[in-house]
Design an enzyme around this catalytic site. Structure first.
Site, mmCIF file in Angstrom:
data_model
loop_
_atom_site.group_PDB
_atom_site.id
_atom_site.type_symbol
_atom_site.label_atom_id
_atom_site.label_comp_id
_atom_site.label_asym_id
_atom_site.label_seq_id
_atom_site.Cartn_x
_atom_site.Cartn_y
_atom_site.Cartn_z
ATOM 1 C CG ASN A 1 -4.009 -4.381 3.615
ATOM 2 O OD1 ASN A 1 -3.538 -4.118 2.562
ATOM 3 N ND2 ASN A 1 -3.336 -4.344 4.733
ATOM 4 N NE ARG B 1 -1.881 -1.383 3.458
ATOM 5 C CZ ARG B 1 -2.245 -0.887 4.818
ATOM 6 N NH1 ARG B 1 -3.321 -0.242 5.171
ATOM 7 N NH2 ARG B 1 -1.312 -1.321 5.770
#
Length: 98
Positions: free
Chosen positions: A41, A23
């Site tokens: 996520n 990320r």
């Protein structure tokens, strides 16, 4: 009227993409590409992202997501949609897990 020079892609990335900095690296890539949107996520192990910007930069962001960087191991990038949209924000943020 929609700005047809701006596109929105909604994608899901599968593989070893959690717990490896994916990320954060996608956020850095999106900022470098001047993309807005978000990444998070998912509890099922995937990473979900929305990329907003020029079609060329959105495509570059998707191409990056297909490769990732070690130690990530991307097995699939599912593209739910790529469509024209208005540019709402040029910020790219990391959202909470869903």
């Amino acid at each position: 009227m929609q700005d047809t020079d701006t596109y929105r892609a909604h994608i899901f990335i599968s593989g070893k993409v959690q717990g490896v900095g994916f990320r954060y690296q996608l956020q850095q890539t999106a900022r470098r590409l001047n993309l807005g949107g978000w990444v998070r996520n998912r509890r099922d192990g995937r990473v979900e992202a929305v990329l907003i910007g020029s079609r060329q930069n959105v495509d570059a962001g998707i191409a990056w997501a297909k490769q990732g960087v070690p130690p990530a191991e991307v097995t699939d990038v599912a593209i739910l949609e790529i469509q024209p949209c208005p540019l709402v924000s040029s910020q790219f943020v990391i959202e909470d897990t869903l």
